[in-house]
Scaffold this motif. Structure first.
Motif, PDB file in Angstrom:
ATOM      1  N   UNK A  33      44.136  45.423  30.530  1.00  0.00           N
ATOM      2  CA  UNK A  33      41.667  44.277  31.309  1.00  0.00           C
ATOM      3  C   UNK A  33      41.131  43.205  31.494  1.00  0.00           C
ATOM      4  N   UNK A  34      42.423  42.216  31.069  1.00  0.00           N
ATOM      5  CA  UNK A  34      41.912  40.742  31.032  1.00  0.00           C
ATOM      6  C   UNK A  34      42.115  40.157  32.669  1.00  0.00           C
ATOM      7  N   UNK A  35      43.215  41.306  32.757  1.00  0.00           N
ATOM      8  CA  UNK A  35      44.613  40.509  33.860  1.00  0.00           C
ATOM      9  C   UNK A  35      43.237  40.951  35.409  1.00  0.00           C
ATOM     10  N   UNK A 176      27.907  34.624  29.994  1.00  0.00           N
ATOM     11  CA  UNK A 176      29.016  34.965  28.884  1.00  0.00           C
ATOM     12  C   UNK A 176      29.773  35.930  29.832  1.00  0.00           C
ATOM     13  N   UNK A 177      29.695  37.099  30.895  1.00  0.00           N
ATOM     14  CA  UNK A 177      30.767  37.436  31.142  1.00  0.00           C
ATOM     15  C   UNK A 177      31.998  37.223  32.183  1.00  0.00           C
ATOM     16  N   UNK A 178      31.624  35.512  32.519  1.00  0.00           N
ATOM     17  CA  UNK A 178      33.035  35.257  32.937  1.00  0.00           C
ATOM     18  C   UNK A 178      34.068  34.623  31.646  1.00  0.00           C
ATOM     19  N   UNK A 184      39.600  37.517  25.465  1.00  0.00           N
ATOM     20  CA  UNK A 184      40.218  39.175  25.518  1.00  0.00           C
ATOM     21  C   UNK A 184      41.842  38.818  25.158  1.00  0.00           C
ATOM     22  N   UNK A 185      42.161  37.269  25.673  1.00  0.00           N
ATOM     23  CA  UNK A 185      43.385  37.271  25.814  1.00  0.00           C
ATOM     24  C   UNK A 185      44.401  36.449  24.642  1.00  0.00           C
ATOM     25  N   UNK A 186      42.260  35.336  24.427  1.00  0.00           N
ATOM     26  CA  UNK A 186      42.834  35.036  22.819  1.00  0.00           C
ATOM     27  C   UNK A 186      43.409  35.669  21.901  1.00  0.00           C
ATOM     28  N   UNK A 187      42.034  36.516  21.806  1.00  0.00           N
ATOM     29  CA  UNK A 187      42.317  38.159  20.804  1.00  0.00           C
ATOM     30  C   UNK A 187      43.805  38.327  20.660  1.00  0.00           C
TER      31      UNK A 187
END
Length: 233
Positions: A33-35, A176-178, A184-187
């Motif tokens: 989702x992040x990528x 915040x959306x950016x 997501x990646x950090x989590x």
């Protein structure tokens, strides 16, 4: 209530399930989702690297802090697993879970702003996805030495981060959306590090076929649950 009443009685077995859930959630759901968000790929990989190193440092600090620890703290742990060593994974999973829930809140806010019906569907999809993950987190906290009540309360507090994320996303969505892909990646880096660095080594201590087969099957079940929910959503 299901995890509180039943799964807490089979903590050692269910750690394997939580490994499958965390790895599948990170590698098959959150990271794609992040990528797919259009964010710079190199920056996302840098965030993943930074997250893994950050959780390594947190673990190292926890070990140094408890370098003169003693066993026999009254909690039940897996055979041969020290309470303090297990406890560090509990606090890390709470940090990663709070970040993930915060992002979910932002995503729900964005969906509601786009279309109320889409918001409802998105919220229901996230609920369906979060249930097995939260059960996995609950099991990890029990394995880390938390009492059932304490694990439930801390898990609930982390879940409330989605409310904070929703409010922040609603009022400051443009800015915040950016950040969503990076959060997501950090989590995800936290979930991956905990599963690979802390939980899997625990499972490897039981090298018999009788212990290994259920572990592999439960990991596969955890992955299958996430895959099924992703396809359903």
């Amino acid at each position: 209530m299901f995890s509180f009443a039943l799964l807490s009685k089979v903590v050692e077995r269910m750690v394997s399930l939580s490994v499958g859930i965390m790895l599948a959630t990170s590698l098959l759901h959150a990271l794609p989702e992040a990528f797919d968000s259009g964010a710079d790929v190199r920056s996302l990989f840098a965030t993943l690297l930074g997250g893994l190193l950050a959780f390594f440092v947190l673990e190292k600090l926890a070990i140094l802090r408890h370098s003169h620890h003693h066993e026999g703290d009254g909690h039940h742990h897996a055979h041969g697993h020290d309470a303090h060593q297990a406890g560090k994974s509990g606090w890390m999973i709470l940090l990663g879970d709070a970040m993930h829930n915060f992002t979910d809140g932002i995503l729900i806010a964005a969906a509601f702003l786009a279309n109320p019906e889409l918001g409802i569907v998105t919220a229901l999809a996230i609920v369906a996805h979060e249930i097995p993950q939260e059960i996995g987190d609950f099991i990890v906290l029990l394995n880390a030495g938390f009492s059932r009540l304490r694990a439930y309360v801390f898990n609930l507090l982390c879940s409330l981060m989605s409310v904070l994320g929703g409010l922040l996303g609603y009022f400051t969505l443009d800015s915040a959306s950016g950040l969503i892909p990076y959060v997501l990646v950090f989590a995800s880096s936290g979930f991956i590090y905990i599963a690979v660095s802390d939980l899997m080594p625990q499972m490897q201590r039981r090298a018999t076929v009788r212990e290994s087969v259920p572990q592999v099957l439960l990991i596969a079940l955890g992955v299958a649950i996430v895959v099924a929910l992703n396809h359903a959503n």
